[in-house]
Design a protein around this motif. Sequence first.
Motif, PDB file in Angstrom:
ATOM      1  N   HIS A 200      32.338  44.340  30.037  1.00  0.00           N
ATOM      2  CA  HIS A 200      33.180  43.253  29.366  1.00  0.00           C
ATOM      3  C   HIS A 200      32.500  42.630  28.026  1.00  0.00           C
ATOM      4  CE1 HIS A 200      35.776  42.811  32.839  1.00  0.00           C
ATOM      5  NE2 HIS A 200      34.832  43.001  33.500  1.00  0.00           N
ATOM      6  N   GLY A 201      31.463  43.319  27.603  1.00  0.00           N
ATOM      7  CA  GLY A 201      31.142  43.232  26.115  1.00  0.00           C
ATOM      8  C   GLY A 201      31.918  43.955  25.322  1.00  0.00           C
ATOM      9  N   TYR A 202      32.240  45.129  25.782  1.00  0.00           N
ATOM     10  CA  TYR A 202      32.884  46.020  25.098  1.00  0.00           C
ATOM     11  C   TYR A 202      34.048  45.709  24.015  1.00  0.00           C
ATOM     12  CZ  TYR A 202      34.805  50.642  23.822  1.00  0.00           C
ATOM     13  OH  TYR A 202      35.338  51.872  23.189  1.00  0.00           O
ATOM     14  N   GLY A 203      34.710  44.686  24.716  1.00  0.00           N
ATOM     15  CA  GLY A 203      35.922  43.952  23.905  1.00  0.00           C
ATOM     16  C   GLY A 203      37.188  45.202  23.783  1.00  0.00           C
TER      17      GLY A 203
ATOM     18  N   SER B 175      38.015  48.852  39.170  1.00  0.00           N
ATOM     19  CA  SER B 175      38.446  48.197  40.243  1.00  0.00           C
ATOM     20  C   SER B 175      38.339  46.566  40.192  1.00  0.00           C
ATOM     21  CB  SER B 175      37.669  48.501  41.501  1.00  0.00           C
ATOM     22  OG  SER B 175      37.768  49.948  41.713  1.00  0.00           O
ATOM     23  N   ASP B 176      37.377  46.005  39.537  1.00  0.00           N
ATOM     24  CA  ASP B 176      37.111  44.744  39.476  1.00  0.00           C
ATOM     25  C   ASP B 176      38.207  43.942  38.459  1.00  0.00           C
ATOM     26  OD1 ASP B 176      35.768  42.460  39.960  1.00  0.00           O
ATOM     27  OD2 ASP B 176      34.404  42.697  38.091  1.00  0.00           O
ATOM     28  N   CYS B 177      39.225  44.887  38.064  1.00  0.00           N
ATOM     29  CA  CYS B 177      40.462  44.229  37.344  1.00  0.00           C
ATOM     30  C   CYS B 177      41.335  43.584  38.273  1.00  0.00           C
ATOM     31  CB  CYS B 177      40.848  44.845  36.179  1.00  0.00           C
ATOM     32  SG  CYS B 177      42.350  44.269  35.342  1.00  0.00           S
ATOM     33  N   THR B 178      41.471  42.611  38.755  1.00  0.00           N
ATOM     34  CA  THR B 178      42.452  42.043  39.610  1.00  0.00           C
ATOM     35  C   THR B 178      43.384  41.097  39.312  1.00  0.00           C
ATOM     36  OG1 THR B 178      40.982  40.309  40.550  1.00  0.00           O
ATOM     37  CG2 THR B 178      40.933  42.583  41.632  1.00  0.00           C
ATOM     38  N   THR B 179      43.449  40.619  37.839  1.00  0.00           N
ATOM     39  CA  THR B 179      44.375  39.772  37.290  1.00  0.00           C
ATOM     40  C   THR B 179      45.615  39.990  37.409  1.00  0.00           C
ATOM     41  OG1 THR B 179      44.965  38.892  35.119  1.00  0.00           O
ATOM     42  CG2 THR B 179      44.323  41.229  34.894  1.00  0.00           C
ATOM     43  N   ARG B 180      46.512  39.130  37.585  1.00  0.00           N
ATOM     44  CA  ARG B 180      48.020  39.427  37.891  1.00  0.00           C
ATOM     45  C   ARG B 180      48.685  39.311  36.535  1.00  0.00           C
ATOM     46  NH1 ARG B 180      48.645  34.661  42.744  1.00  0.00           N
ATOM     47  NH2 ARG B 180      47.170  35.652  44.146  1.00  0.00           N
ATOM     48  N   ASN B 181      48.060  39.027  35.653  1.00  0.00           N
ATOM     49  CA  ASN B 181      48.510  38.973  34.219  1.00  0.00           C
ATOM     50  C   ASN B 181      48.531  40.569  33.758  1.00  0.00           C
ATOM     51  OD1 ASN B 181      48.834  39.343  31.514  1.00  0.00           O
ATOM     52  ND2 ASN B 181      48.292  36.985  31.053  1.00  0.00           N
ATOM     53  N   LYS B 182      49.874  41.270  33.712  1.00  0.00           N
ATOM     54  CA  LYS B 182      50.003  42.469  33.484  1.00  0.00           C
ATOM     55  C   LYS B 182      49.643  42.905  32.073  1.00  0.00           C
ATOM     56  CE  LYS B 182      53.849  43.307  36.731  1.00  0.00           C
ATOM     57  NZ  LYS B 182      55.290  43.922  36.817  1.00  0.00           N
ATOM     58  N   ARG B 183      49.783  42.018  31.268  1.00  0.00           N
ATOM     59  CA  ARG B 183      49.314  42.357  29.808  1.00  0.00           C
ATOM     60  C   ARG B 183      47.841  42.329  29.671  1.00  0.00           C
ATOM     61  NH1 ARG B 183      51.859  38.735  25.051  1.00  0.00           N
ATOM     62  NH2 ARG B 183      53.822  39.751  25.984  1.00  0.00           N
TER      63      ARG B 183
ATOM     64  N   ALA C 257      45.716  43.009  32.280  1.00  0.00           N
ATOM     65  CA  ALA C 257      45.236  44.290  33.003  1.00  0.00           C
ATOM     66  C   ALA C 257      45.582  45.458  32.325  1.00  0.00           C
ATOM     67  CB  ALA C 257      46.179  44.176  34.149  1.00  0.00           C
ATOM     68  N   THR C 258      46.777  45.514  31.498  1.00  0.00           N
ATOM     69  CA  THR C 258      46.996  46.715  30.620  1.00  0.00           C
ATOM     70  C   THR C 258      45.954  46.837  29.516  1.00  0.00           C
ATOM     71  OG1 THR C 258      49.274  46.679  31.162  1.00  0.00           O
ATOM     72  CG2 THR C 258      48.557  48.131  29.360  1.00  0.00           C
ATOM     73  N   ALA C 259      45.620  45.844  29.055  1.00  0.00           N
ATOM     74  CA  ALA C 259      44.631  46.000  27.661  1.00  0.00           C
ATOM     75  C   ALA C 259      43.193  46.164  28.354  1.00  0.00           C
ATOM     76  CB  ALA C 259      44.536  44.368  27.318  1.00  0.00           C
ATOM     77  N   LEU C 260      43.017  45.792  29.461  1.00  0.00           N
ATOM     78  CA  LEU C 260      41.353  46.002  30.193  1.00  0.00           C
ATOM     79  C   LEU C 260      41.615  47.696  30.467  1.00  0.00           C
ATOM     80  CD1 LEU C 260      40.916  43.141  32.193  1.00  0.00           C
ATOM     81  CD2 LEU C 260      39.314  43.535  30.172  1.00  0.00           C
ATOM     82  N   SER C 261      42.513  47.956  30.966  1.00  0.00           N
ATOM     83  CA  SER C 261      42.735  49.398  31.303  1.00  0.00           C
ATOM     84  C   SER C 261      42.494  50.342  30.227  1.00  0.00           C
ATOM     85  CB  SER C 261      43.910  49.866  32.150  1.00  0.00           C
ATOM     86  OG  SER C 261      43.855  51.265  32.483  1.00  0.00           O
TER      87      SER C 261
END
Length: 544
Positions: A421-424, A453-461, A463-467
């Motif tokens: 999560h520090g990768y930005g 797996s630790d990304c469980t946000t319901r915010n699709k935008r 989630a897509t950005a993290l992926s």
Amino acid sequence: MVTMRAEGKCRGLVHKIVERRWAVLYVRVLREESRSGSWTFYGGAVRRPGHVPFSVVPNANEDNASALSQVQHHAVSELLRVAPVADDLARRFQEAGFSLALVGGSVRDALLDRLGNDLDFTTDARPEDVLKIVRPWADAVWEVGIAFGTVGAQKDARVGDADRSFQIEVTTYRSEAYDRTSRKPEVSYGDSIEEDLVRRDFTVNAMAVALPEKVFIDPHGGREDLARRVLRTPGTPEESFSDDPLRMMRAARFAAQLDFEVAPEVVTAMTDMAGRIEIVSAERVRDELNKLILSPHPRKGLTLLVETGLADHVLPELPALRLERDEHHRHKDVYEHTLIVLEQAIELEQDGPDLVLRLAALLHDIGKPRTRRFEEDGRVSFHHHEVVGAKMTKKRMTALKYSNELVKDVSRLVELHLRFHGYGTGEWTDSAVRRYVRDGGPLLDRLHKLTRSDCTTRNKRRATALSRAYDGLEERIAQLQEQEELDSIRPDLDGNQIMEILGVGPGPAIGQAYKFLLELRLENGPMEREAAVAALKEWWAEQG
């Protein structure tokens, strides 16, 4: 009596029988006629000489009748497959004046069409007699469980067109119970299979097939419960769990493995008697927990452990998460988030169930309760929960007697699970990427899966950005690995070269020099020998 020369006829006959309002639960089935190769099915509610009396229960559910028909069909196929080995062994017991029956999980799995090469038998022969019968027959014999009446064996056999290796356990009829101050069961031998079956944990495991006659024995309605996909105990659950408290965890494990429901009276007893699990050794608890976690439906079993209070005694860090909200306020609590992370990690497995990954997913946030802070803007923070969680993971797994290697791997993943999560959006330098790979070491692939797996946000935008960000990190790792062999990062000079260049022998100074060169390698990537030698000499001069 009806003779059937095809399994399809057997299935059709059973279907007709179980469609009746009253379904026969004690049935004599699958009698193999040695000369003709056909099968005989006994049904009806008439008591015959030497025949087990039938139990009858209402059955007006057409789907349930179909299910019973299906499991009967599966049993025919599965028992035909193992018949050469099972029948051969049974005849040897018969010739010695003893009885033998396929029992427990083997019968259950035959009915579920999932019988493997592990076969469990029960007999009226005492262990010393079992050894006399099995030793000349088996390819290998072991006596690890003989104190509990169990003799183990391996038998290699040709079944159909394939060579099979069967792992066999033969256990003398028995009953066992715990006293309230002992961690070990008291074992006493019995003289009847009915006595043996009533002491078993659940009705679906309290069925047997007497061999070589192939008489199906089901005194507690296990076949019906199997069709209904429900877990009940042969006697009262209170008596069963008092005899062996580990059966409460086995209920959760079987629910997770088989996707079965647990009968309400069993859940009630588990809740009332949860504290009784304290008498069971940590090793036995750990083994059941592993089987549950590695099952196809671990959420189901874990939820049962938490709701009955059993988890408060065996894994208290898990129910503690129900009290905490996650930092994104996206879930009811961190507990629900954790179960989702576990399920998402399972979806990413490629080579079967991974205990290290699943344990890390289950425990990754257990440090949150101890690090919770309420910020001035109303947010809840959990700073450094990964560090605290890693220490808690090590402590809990050590208490459960996990191996040092497993404790080390799981706690390391918990410690590293937030590093990404520090990768930005890709701000890390190549040096930071190298350190990420170095810190992940052989766990890097699991770390990738845990982080995703630790990304469980319901915010699709989001989630897509993290992926996409993690996709980018993995691409950079792949590029650097191709260029620099990141999997085996080491200094550009080894220990012998360092000693030769500095003119000193082994000692702390060489270790310090090695560490310096490793940091230099991580920071700058590969160096030419001349540059590495110059940097080493410069560092050595600064050491005075």
